[in-house]
Design an enzyme around this catalytic site. Sequence first.
Site, PDB file in Angstrom:
ATOM      1  CB  ALA A   1      -9.905 -40.784  -1.733  1.00  0.00           C
TER       2      ALA A   1
ATOM      3  CG  HIS B   1      -3.636 -33.291  -0.687  1.00  0.00           C
ATOM      4  ND1 HIS B   1      -3.404 -33.708   0.604  1.00  0.00           N
ATOM      5  CD2 HIS B   1      -4.925 -33.626  -0.962  1.00  0.00           C
ATOM      6  CE1 HIS B   1      -4.500 -34.261   1.089  1.00  0.00           C
ATOM      7  NE2 HIS B   1      -5.433 -34.224   0.160  1.00  0.00           N
TER       8      HIS B   1
ATOM      9  CD  GLU C   1     -10.556 -40.230   5.450  1.00  0.00           C
ATOM     10  OE1 GLU C   1      -9.633 -39.565   5.944  1.00  0.00           O
ATOM     11  OE2 GLU C   1     -11.136 -39.906   4.387  1.00  0.00           O
TER      12      GLU C   1
END
Length: 155
Positions: A57, A89, A59
């Site tokens: 996700a 994260h 990128e």
Amino acid sequence: MGKEFSGVLNGQGLKIALVVSRFNEFITSKLLSGAKDSLERHGVSADNTDVAWVPGAFEIPLVAQKLAKSGRYDAVVCLGAVIRGSTPHFEYVSSEVSKGIARVGLDAGLPVIFGVITADSIEQAIERAGTKMGNKGFDAATQAIEVANLMKNLT
């Protein structure tokens, strides 16, 4: 009284790019199927639908930006699934992907639609990818058609 503008759900002649995250592909493949279904139902030809796969996700915004600025598309649909784990994260990725996608659309002046599921569990993600909660990919592609047509009406 002034003018009122709206977009129509007619995809004939529209060129749409789909950016899809490969991470959590068991979810994102369902989002992609839903998006393609919406585009087809609304008259976007398969020849006018391009798909770019990205690793995760995070990128999505970079590739969406490249496609949005290419001048080849009427809209870009971003599809992914970020599922909460036991570390922070999730918050970092969700936040940056959301901001990135929004910025791409504003910078390019093109509809760049957020079709990324952010879920607390795998079950929630599955529900939003075509079971109980509909299909976010279908919804995002439908929004892309409407906003692309609205943008054409505003010029």
